[in-house]
Design a protein around this motif. Structure first.
Motif, PDB file in Angstrom:
ATOM      1  N   LEU A 180      -5.126  12.504  -5.529  1.00  0.00           N
ATOM      2  CA  LEU A 180      -6.580  12.589  -5.706  1.00  0.00           C
ATOM      3  C   LEU A 180      -7.179  13.601  -4.742  1.00  0.00           C
ATOM      4  CD1 LEU A 180      -9.195  11.554  -7.021  1.00  0.00           C
ATOM      5  CD2 LEU A 180      -9.244   9.738  -5.293  1.00  0.00           C
ATOM      6  N   GLN A 181      -6.726  13.591  -3.502  1.00  0.00           N
ATOM      7  CA  GLN A 181      -7.235  14.530  -2.505  1.00  0.00           C
ATOM      8  C   GLN A 181      -6.877  15.973  -2.884  1.00  0.00           C
ATOM      9  OE1 GLN A 181      -5.307  12.729   0.872  1.00  0.00           O
ATOM     10  NE2 GLN A 181      -7.172  11.643   1.526  1.00  0.00           N
TER      11      GLN A 181
ATOM     12  N   THR B 115       0.814  -1.220   0.000  1.00  0.00           N
ATOM     13  CA  THR B 115       0.000   0.000   0.000  1.00  0.00           C
ATOM     14  C   THR B 115       0.844   1.265   0.000  1.00  0.00           C
ATOM     15  OG1 THR B 115      -0.181   0.041   2.423  1.00  0.00           O
ATOM     16  CG2 THR B 115      -1.889  -1.150   1.202  1.00  0.00           C
TER      17      THR B 115
ATOM     18  N   MET C  14     -14.950  10.368  -2.951  1.00  0.00           N
ATOM     19  CA  MET C  14     -13.593   9.807  -2.968  1.00  0.00           C
ATOM     20  C   MET C  14     -13.458   8.552  -2.113  1.00  0.00           C
ATOM     21  SD  MET C  14     -10.857  12.932  -2.882  1.00  0.00           S
ATOM     22  CE  MET C  14     -11.367  13.475  -1.242  1.00  0.00           C
ATOM     23  N   GLN C  15     -14.368   8.367  -1.182  1.00  0.00           N
ATOM     24  CA  GLN C  15     -14.224   7.309  -0.184  1.00  0.00           C
ATOM     25  C   GLN C  15     -14.099   5.921  -0.810  1.00  0.00           C
ATOM     26  OE1 GLN C  15     -17.140   7.554   2.914  1.00  0.00           O
ATOM     27  NE2 GLN C  15     -16.549   5.617   3.850  1.00  0.00           N
TER      28      GLN C  15
ATOM     29  N   LYS D  63      -6.759   0.778  -2.342  1.00  0.00           N
ATOM     30  CA  LYS D  63      -5.995   0.153  -1.249  1.00  0.00           C
ATOM     31  C   LYS D  63      -6.124  -1.366  -1.318  1.00  0.00           C
ATOM     32  CE  LYS D  63      -6.024   3.811   2.259  1.00  0.00           C
ATOM     33  NZ  LYS D  63      -6.498   4.194   3.620  1.00  0.00           N
TER      34      LYS D  63
ATOM     35  N   ASN E   4     -15.808  14.373  -0.332  1.00  0.00           N
ATOM     36  CA  ASN E   4     -15.181  13.308   0.470  1.00  0.00           C
ATOM     37  C   ASN E   4     -15.891  11.969   0.290  1.00  0.00           C
ATOM     38  OD1 ASN E   4     -13.250  15.027   1.481  1.00  0.00           O
ATOM     39  ND2 ASN E   4     -14.396  15.521   3.336  1.00  0.00           N
TER      40      ASN E   4
ATOM     41  N   ILE F  71     -10.833   5.342  -3.005  1.00  0.00           N
ATOM     42  CA  ILE F  71      -9.647   5.195  -2.143  1.00  0.00           C
ATOM     43  C   ILE F  71      -9.624   3.814  -1.503  1.00  0.00           C
ATOM     44  CG2 ILE F  71      -8.612   5.993   0.015  1.00  0.00           C
ATOM     45  CD1 ILE F  71      -9.383   8.841  -0.789  1.00  0.00           C
TER      46      ILE F  71
ATOM     47  N   VAL G 106       0.468   3.383  -2.948  1.00  0.00           N
ATOM     48  CA  VAL G 106      -0.851   3.997  -3.115  1.00  0.00           C
ATOM     49  C   VAL G 106      -0.899   5.386  -2.477  1.00  0.00           C
ATOM     50  CG1 VAL G 106      -3.292   3.752  -2.506  1.00  0.00           C
ATOM     51  CG2 VAL G 106      -1.977   1.766  -3.207  1.00  0.00           C
TER      52      VAL G 106
ATOM     53  N   ILE H 293      -3.297   8.604  -3.552  1.00  0.00           N
ATOM     54  CA  ILE H 293      -4.396   9.100  -2.720  1.00  0.00           C
ATOM     55  C   ILE H 293      -4.210  10.588  -2.439  1.00  0.00           C
ATOM     56  CG2 ILE H 293      -5.469   8.936  -0.439  1.00  0.00           C
ATOM     57  CD1 ILE H 293      -4.851   5.925  -0.513  1.00  0.00           C
ATOM     58  N   ARG H 294      -2.965  10.965  -2.126  1.00  0.00           N
ATOM     59  CA  ARG H 294      -2.692  12.388  -1.885  1.00  0.00           C
ATOM     60  C   ARG H 294      -3.001  13.220  -3.141  1.00  0.00           C
ATOM     61  NH1 ARG H 294       2.700  11.265   0.513  1.00  0.00           N
ATOM     62  NH2 ARG H 294       2.431  10.894   2.741  1.00  0.00           N
TER      63      ARG H 294
END
Length: 462
Positions: free
Chosen positions: A348-349, A338, A390-391, A398, A387, A394, A341, A345-346
């Motif tokens: 995308l955020q 992970t 995106m949940q 993972k 959020n 993400i 990843v 993720i960062r």
């Protein structure tokens, strides 16, 4: 990135070779920094004990890193690799991680299940941390290895049975006396095993210690270690009735204590138990002494049988620890997969946050009459929508990172959400940060080469 372990231990190298690869405690920080200066090494820890010298490293090219570490050993110890290469072993990736778990839990020790190595590995890791030669990977791996080893010793009985002659003698004595409190010990001879057994008995409550040896000076030297008394053999025979425990290892060609002498002593001590350990080969104590009432006589074979029996018990317990190691390997692998990843993720955020900020700015311009409270409510609700959107992605990425071929899944994730720009910006910012940190470290340490500060690359997996 790859994880490797290069070293030599009591199995692969005799003591005359191992002693050439020892580190003075004061030199270890400099050795760690020197190892970090070695090409391709991103993180490192050195574990050095009397039975092993091992170099653990996170590297960017495992094919050549064995060569680089051997070169470091040549420079540091002033030896040509021909003198030690045949004694080295090297483990890569999962095998290196498994080896660390086995070392830390005592399964790779000369005495299986011993706990001293756990403290030694922990200290090696803490020193490496202090010298800033560990990073994301080793900070996780070594903490996990230490925690697992503690759990292995608390949840199994691997360390509870005696596996040395001296400990076996103490275990036997406890069965006879229950406690060694205020018990007296006589040592015939001053050999290493006799001294070690006496040390354990003394630590467990035995008080008076009498040492008998052909060389009085040596007897006196050993007696001083236990606040004891040195006697001649003639004096020792006259004191037999006063002792509770005898340890004998004189190297004599014949018996030095006879059955008759013990019988006389037992009459004078009113048949209180007498514990006698004959470690000598050939034996010092007449075997017929065992027939004397309330005398408990054991020779080296008796103790070795106990040791072997206890070793079998430890091996049985070791199987439980092997299963723990398999579980820990799977857990570390899942975590390690992970790592790649995290930048995704960062990214995308970051992209979602930028879109949200642009939207709010646009809303402010189009609806200028909204008051501060209304804007706060809208900002909160729209951020919640982002959020929630995106949940699931993400969570899925993972999960997919822990499956086979994670690179394909992560590459598709980047393309689906068009994250190339955010990833490039992140890498550029990281490069600037690494350059600044490297210059700071280089200036502080005065290194010719710049230590590599650990940065987890995208798609990292051994």
């Amino acid at each position: 990135m790859h994880i490797i372990s290069v070293g030599l231990n009591y199995r692969t190298a005799p003591v005359e070779v191992r002693e050439k690869f020892t580190f003075a405690e004061k030199d270890l920080p400099r050795a760690l920094r020197g190892l970090m200066d070695t090409k391709s090494i991103m993180e490192c820890v050195i574990v050095a004990t009397c039975n092993r010298t091992e170099f653990y490293a996170v590297v960017d090219r495992h094919q050549l890193c064995g060569h680089y570490i051997r070169s470091f050993m040549e420079r540091w110890f002033g030896l040509s690799r021909e003198e030690f290469t045949n004694h080295l072993y090297m483990y890569e990736d999962e095998k290196a991680i498994e080896h660390l778990f086995r070392v830390t839990s005592g399964l790779d020790s000369m005495v299986i299940g011993e706990t001293q190595i756990l403290g030694q590995v922990k200290q090696a890791f803490l020193l490496a941390q202090a010298e800033k030669t560990t990073g994301t990977v080793f900070n996780m791996l070594f903490k996990q290895a230490v925690t697992m080893a503690k759990r292995a010793h608390s949840e199994t009985m691997i360390g509870e049975s005696a596996v040395s002659v001296s400990y076996a003698a103490v275990e036997l004595g406890k069965q006879i006396f229950g406690s060694f409190h205020k018990k007296s010990v006589m040592i015939l001879g001053a050999g290493e095993t006799s001294e070690l057994t006496a040390k354990h008995l003394y630590a467990n409550g035995a008080t008076q210690v009498i040492v008998v040896n052909r060389t009085y000076e040596r007897a006196a030297s050993l007696a001083d270690k236990f606040n004891g008394t040195a006697y001649s053999m003639e004096e020792a025979i006259s004191k037999l009735h006063e002792i509770d425990i005898m340890i004998s290892s004189t190297g004599s060609d014949g018996f030095v204590i006879s059955r008759e002498q013990v019988q006389e002593a037992m009459r004078r001590r009113k048949s209180k138990p007498l514990f006698m350990i004959d470690i000598a080969v050939p034996r010092d104590l007449d075997p017929s002494i065992a027939a004397v009432e309330n005398v408990f006589l054991y020779d080296i074979d008796d103790l070795e049988n106990i040791v072997q029996s206890n070793l079998e018990q430890r091996r049985s317990e070791a199987l439980k620890i092997e299963e723990m190691i398999r579980q820990e390997l799977a857990a570390f692998d899942q975590w390690y997969r992970t790592l790649g990843v995290v930048p995704l993720i960062r990214a995308l955020q970051t992209k979602a946050s930028d879109i949200h900020m642009e939207t709010m700015d646009s809303l402010t311009k189009k609806l200028p009459d909204l008051d501060e409270h209304e804007m706060k409510v809208i900002r909160k609700l729209t951020k919640s929508i982002v959020n929630q959107m995106m949940q699931d992605p993400i969570l899925r990425i993972k999960e997919m990172a822990g499956e086979k071929h994670p690179e394909e899944a992560m590459d598709m994730f980047v393309k689906l959400f068009a994250l190339e720009e955010q990833l490039n910006q992140s890498r550029q910012a990281e490069d600037v940060k690494l350059e600044d940190n490297a210059e700071t470290i280089k200036s502080a340490l005065g290194h010719k080469q710049t230590p590599v500060v650990t940065a987890v690359p995208v798609f990292a997996h051994p």
